[in-house]
Design a protein around this motif. Structure first.
Motif, PDB file in Angstrom:
ATOM      1  N   GLU A  77       0.740  -2.091 -12.788  1.00  0.00           N
ATOM      2  CA  GLU A  77       1.557  -3.291 -12.936  1.00  0.00           C
ATOM      3  C   GLU A  77       1.837  -3.927 -11.580  1.00  0.00           C
ATOM      4  OE1 GLU A  77       4.981  -1.850 -14.962  1.00  0.00           O
ATOM      5  OE2 GLU A  77       4.048  -1.904 -16.957  1.00  0.00           O
ATOM      6  N   LEU A  78       2.158  -3.099 -10.594  1.00  0.00           N
ATOM      7  CA  LEU A  78       2.436  -3.594  -9.247  1.00  0.00           C
ATOM      8  C   LEU A  78       1.198  -4.245  -8.639  1.00  0.00           C
ATOM      9  CD1 LEU A  78       4.512  -3.786  -6.965  1.00  0.00           C
ATOM     10  CD2 LEU A  78       3.762  -1.519  -6.196  1.00  0.00           C
ATOM     11  N   LEU A  79       0.081  -3.625  -8.855  1.00  0.00           N
ATOM     12  CA  LEU A  79      -1.172  -4.155  -8.337  1.00  0.00           C
ATOM     13  C   LEU A  79      -1.518  -5.489  -8.996  1.00  0.00           C
ATOM     14  CD1 LEU A  79      -3.370  -3.330  -6.323  1.00  0.00           C
ATOM     15  CD2 LEU A  79      -4.575  -2.214  -8.199  1.00  0.00           C
ATOM     16  N   GLN A  80      -1.289  -5.575 -10.298  1.00  0.00           N
ATOM     17  CA  GLN A  80      -1.567  -6.813 -11.029  1.00  0.00           C
ATOM     18  C   GLN A  80      -0.684  -7.955 -10.539  1.00  0.00           C
ATOM     19  OE1 GLN A  80      -4.059  -7.233 -13.512  1.00  0.00           O
ATOM     20  NE2 GLN A  80      -3.529  -9.347 -13.030  1.00  0.00           N
ATOM     21  N   GLN A  81       0.539  -7.623 -10.166  1.00  0.00           N
ATOM     22  CA  GLN A  81       1.487  -8.637  -9.711  1.00  0.00           C
ATOM     23  C   GLN A  81       1.184  -9.120  -8.292  1.00  0.00           C
ATOM     24  OE1 GLN A  81       5.323  -6.774 -10.082  1.00  0.00           O
ATOM     25  NE2 GLN A  81       5.302  -6.797 -12.327  1.00  0.00           N
ATOM     26  N   GLN A  82       0.847  -8.190  -7.400  1.00  0.00           N
ATOM     27  CA  GLN A  82       0.770  -8.529  -5.988  1.00  0.00           C
ATOM     28  C   GLN A  82      -0.639  -8.625  -5.416  1.00  0.00           C
ATOM     29  OE1 GLN A  82       3.575  -6.722  -3.332  1.00  0.00           O
ATOM     30  NE2 GLN A  82       4.975  -6.137  -4.958  1.00  0.00           N
ATOM     31  N   PRO A  92      -3.938  -8.937  -7.637  1.00  0.00           N
ATOM     32  CA  PRO A  92      -4.779  -8.856  -8.835  1.00  0.00           C
ATOM     33  C   PRO A  92      -6.274  -8.887  -8.549  1.00  0.00           C
ATOM     34  CG  PRO A  92      -3.762 -11.022  -8.635  1.00  0.00           C
ATOM     35  CD  PRO A  92      -3.096 -10.145  -7.623  1.00  0.00           C
ATOM     36  N   ALA A  93      -6.674  -9.428  -7.406  1.00  0.00           N
ATOM     37  CA  ALA A  93      -8.102  -9.508  -7.088  1.00  0.00           C
ATOM     38  C   ALA A  93      -8.737  -8.135  -6.955  1.00  0.00           C
ATOM     39  CB  ALA A  93      -8.304 -10.289  -5.788  1.00  0.00           C
ATOM     40  N   VAL A  94      -7.912  -7.121  -6.676  1.00  0.00           N
ATOM     41  CA  VAL A  94      -8.435  -5.759  -6.554  1.00  0.00           C
ATOM     42  C   VAL A  94      -8.897  -5.247  -7.912  1.00  0.00           C
ATOM     43  CG1 VAL A  94      -7.814  -3.366  -6.026  1.00  0.00           C
ATOM     44  CG2 VAL A  94      -7.059  -5.200  -4.524  1.00  0.00           C
ATOM     45  N   LEU A  95      -8.257  -5.708  -8.982  1.00  0.00           N
ATOM     46  CA  LEU A  95      -8.578  -5.242 -10.334  1.00  0.00           C
ATOM     47  C   LEU A  95      -9.694  -6.045 -10.989  1.00  0.00           C
ATOM     48  CD1 LEU A  95      -4.976  -4.595 -11.704  1.00  0.00           C
ATOM     49  CD2 LEU A  95      -6.653  -2.886 -10.990  1.00  0.00           C
ATOM     50  N   ALA A  96      -9.887  -7.261 -10.537  1.00  0.00           N
ATOM     51  CA  ALA A  96     -10.930  -8.094 -11.152  1.00  0.00           C
ATOM     52  C   ALA A  96     -11.385  -9.175 -10.183  1.00  0.00           C
ATOM     53  CB  ALA A  96     -10.398  -8.731 -12.438  1.00  0.00           C
ATOM     54  N   GLY A  97     -12.684  -9.408 -10.166  1.00  0.00           N
ATOM     55  CA  GLY A  97     -13.198 -10.510  -9.372  1.00  0.00           C
ATOM     56  C   GLY A  97     -13.648 -10.164  -7.979  1.00  0.00           C
ATOM     57  N   HIS A  98     -13.615  -8.880  -7.622  1.00  0.00           N
ATOM     58  CA  HIS A  98     -14.056  -8.485  -6.288  1.00  0.00           C
ATOM     59  C   HIS A  98     -15.099  -7.382  -6.403  1.00  0.00           C
ATOM     60  CE1 HIS A  98     -13.839  -7.181  -2.044  1.00  0.00           C
ATOM     61  NE2 HIS A  98     -13.361  -8.386  -1.819  1.00  0.00           N
ATOM     62  N   THR A  99     -15.872  -7.219  -5.340  1.00  0.00           N
ATOM     63  CA  THR A  99     -16.931  -6.202  -5.372  1.00  0.00           C
ATOM     64  C   THR A  99     -16.391  -4.786  -5.531  1.00  0.00           C
ATOM     65  OG1 THR A  99     -16.890  -6.148  -2.942  1.00  0.00           O
ATOM     66  CG2 THR A  99     -18.517  -7.584  -3.990  1.00  0.00           C
ATOM     67  N   CYS A 100     -15.139  -4.565  -5.130  1.00  0.00           N
ATOM     68  CA  CYS A 100     -14.563  -3.222  -5.229  1.00  0.00           C
ATOM     69  C   CYS A 100     -13.840  -2.988  -6.551  1.00  0.00           C
ATOM     70  CB  CYS A 100     -13.595  -2.978  -4.068  1.00  0.00           C
ATOM     71  SG  CYS A 100     -12.140  -4.060  -4.109  1.00  0.00           S
ATOM     72  N   SER A 101     -13.739  -4.018  -7.402  1.00  0.00           N
ATOM     73  CA  SER A 101     -12.925  -3.918  -8.616  1.00  0.00           C
ATOM     74  C   SER A 101     -13.403  -2.838  -9.577  1.00  0.00           C
ATOM     75  CB  SER A 101     -12.889  -5.273  -9.336  1.00  0.00           C
ATOM     76  OG  SER A 101     -12.302  -6.258  -8.526  1.00  0.00           O
ATOM     77  N   THR A 102     -14.716  -2.708  -9.741  1.00  0.00           N
ATOM     78  CA  THR A 102     -15.251  -1.692 -10.658  1.00  0.00           C
ATOM     79  C   THR A 102     -14.853  -0.295 -10.214  1.00  0.00           C
ATOM     80  OG1 THR A 102     -17.148  -3.074 -11.244  1.00  0.00           O
ATOM     81  CG2 THR A 102     -17.355  -0.709 -11.645  1.00  0.00           C
ATOM     82  N   GLU A 103     -14.963  -0.037  -8.922  1.00  0.00           N
ATOM     83  CA  GLU A 103     -14.593   1.275  -8.389  1.00  0.00           C
ATOM     84  C   GLU A 103     -13.106   1.543  -8.589  1.00  0.00           C
ATOM     85  OE1 GLU A 103     -15.016   3.762  -4.179  1.00  0.00           O
ATOM     86  OE2 GLU A 103     -14.792   1.590  -4.134  1.00  0.00           O
ATOM     87  N   VAL A 104     -12.278   0.562  -8.295  1.00  0.00           N
ATOM     88  CA  VAL A 104     -10.827   0.724  -8.440  1.00  0.00           C
ATOM     89  C   VAL A 104     -10.444   0.969  -9.893  1.00  0.00           C
ATOM     90  CG1 VAL A 104      -8.606  -0.465  -8.254  1.00  0.00           C
ATOM     91  CG2 VAL A 104     -10.261  -0.624  -6.394  1.00  0.00           C
ATOM     92  N   GLN A 105     -10.985   0.168 -10.808  1.00  0.00           N
ATOM     93  CA  GLN A 105     -10.695   0.336 -12.230  1.00  0.00           C
ATOM     94  C   GLN A 105     -11.109   1.728 -12.703  1.00  0.00           C
ATOM     95  OE1 GLN A 105      -9.096  -1.402 -14.400  1.00  0.00           O
ATOM     96  NE2 GLN A 105      -9.291  -3.606 -14.026  1.00  0.00           N
ATOM     97  N   ARG A 149       0.820  -1.209   0.000  1.00  0.00           N
ATOM     98  CA  ARG A 149       0.000   0.000   0.000  1.00  0.00           C
ATOM     99  C   ARG A 149       0.855   1.259   0.000  1.00  0.00           C
ATOM    100  NH1 ARG A 149      -2.836   0.553   4.436  1.00  0.00           N
ATOM    101  NH2 ARG A 149      -1.974  -1.181   5.633  1.00  0.00           N
ATOM    102  N   GLN A 150       1.978   1.216   0.691  1.00  0.00           N
ATOM    103  CA  GLN A 150       2.889   2.361   0.693  1.00  0.00           C
ATOM    104  C   GLN A 150       3.494   2.575  -0.691  1.00  0.00           C
ATOM    105  OE1 GLN A 150       5.649   1.364   3.865  1.00  0.00           O
ATOM    106  NE2 GLN A 150       4.576   2.670   5.336  1.00  0.00           N
ATOM    107  N   SER A 151       3.912   1.486  -1.331  1.00  0.00           N
ATOM    108  CA  SER A 151       4.509   1.585  -2.669  1.00  0.00           C
ATOM    109  C   SER A 151       3.502   2.126  -3.674  1.00  0.00           C
ATOM    110  CB  SER A 151       5.014   0.216  -3.131  1.00  0.00           C
ATOM    111  OG  SER A 151       6.039  -0.257  -2.275  1.00  0.00           O
ATOM    112  N   LEU A 152       2.269   1.662  -3.584  1.00  0.00           N
ATOM    113  CA  LEU A 152       1.228   2.125  -4.493  1.00  0.00           C
ATOM    114  C   LEU A 152       0.898   3.593  -4.255  1.00  0.00           C
ATOM    115  CD1 LEU A 152      -1.084  -1.006  -4.455  1.00  0.00           C
ATOM    116  CD2 LEU A 152       0.158  -0.113  -6.433  1.00  0.00           C
ATOM    117  N   ARG A 153       0.854   3.997  -3.006  1.00  0.00           N
ATOM    118  CA  ARG A 153       0.569   5.408  -2.707  1.00  0.00           C
ATOM    119  C   ARG A 153       1.666   6.304  -3.275  1.00  0.00           C
ATOM    120  NH1 ARG A 153      -2.632   8.491   0.376  1.00  0.00           N
ATOM    121  NH2 ARG A 153      -3.725   6.644   1.135  1.00  0.00           N
ATOM    122  N   GLN A 154       2.915   5.896  -3.095  1.00  0.00           N
ATOM    123  CA  GLN A 154       4.023   6.683  -3.623  1.00  0.00           C
ATOM    124  C   GLN A 154       3.945   6.784  -5.147  1.00  0.00           C
ATOM    125  OE1 GLN A 154       7.519   4.719  -2.089  1.00  0.00           O
ATOM    126  NE2 GLN A 154       7.204   5.459  -0.004  1.00  0.00           N
TER     127      GLN A 154
END
Length: 218
Positions: free
Chosen positions: A54-59, A61-74, A37-42
């Motif tokens: 890219e970092l999110l996809q690697q570490q 990935p559920a945040v980008l797809a497959g979760h209830t919050c994914s649409t908001e994040v995308q 979370r610190q790396s992503l914020r920076q």
């Protein structure tokens, strides 16, 4: 504080009420995801949206797809990536990004549709920094996107932790579900959401609520 709770529970019920409780016994999502979370914020605060994705996809990935919050994040990450292209004067790339990515973005909540139109319109100004949409280029816009992503990672991690904690001595609600998030984390997220929704209802009039301005600093 009572008014804050009223706004959170009646205006923006983003999370189930049972989320408002202490963290589950066992792995704490706040500590286990801290470095990510610190790396992503920076990355977001420095405008490096491609690296953040890219970092999110690697570490996580559920945040980008497959979760209830994914649409908001995308939605917010895509909009911010477009904003950064406009900020850097890469207009041709911004136009292509709008046609290939933003055109397929699903806003989800109704108030995000107006936000998307506002973001896309940024390219229409020769000097966007001096335009009526200049607030999109301010640091607090980046900070808001970072906050959304931060909360989403905690939510996804807590959901995973809840599954691992099944049958353990974790704190549970009346339905037997382990409570995934800390009370403070949820309350702060609800506060930001309530303030944002209120500003949206007023047509975007008024200052953008910044949580950091209201936190005590050492």
């Amino acid at each position: 504080m009572n008014q804050v709770k009223h706004d959170c529970q009646h205006r923006t019920p983003l999370l189930p009420l049972w989320y408002v409780c202490v963290c589950s016994v066992g792995e704490d999502p706040m500590s286990s995801t801290l470095q990510l979370r610190q790396s992503l914020r920076q990355a977001i605060m420095s405008g490096q949206l491609v690296y953040a994705m890219e970092l999110l996809q690697q570490q996580c990935p559920a945040v980008l797809a497959g979760h209830t919050c994914s649409t908001e994040v995308q939605f917010y990450l895509s909009c911010q990536q477009y904003i950064e292209l406009v900020r850097e004067g890469r207009i041709t790339e911004a136009m292509q990004f709008a046609q290939t990515v933003l055109a397929g973005v699903q806003p989800g909540a109704g108030h995000r549709e107006s936000q998307l139109r506002e973001v896309v319109a940024l390219i229409a100004y020769e000097n966007p920094e001096k335009s009526p949409l200049s607030h999109l280029l301010q640091l607090n816009q980046r900070e808001y996107v970072a906050d959304v992503l931060n909360a989403a990672i905690l939510q996804v991690s807590a959901t995973s932790a809840k599954g691992r904690a099944a049958g353990s001595d974790s704190i549970q609600d009346s339905t037997g579900n382990a409570a995934p998030l800390c009370a403070l984390e949820v309350l702060l997220r609800q506060l930001v959401a309530a303030r944002t929704a209120l500003r949206d209802e007023q047509g975007g009039v008024g200052e953008v609520f910044e949580l950091s301005d209201h936190l005590l600093r050492s």
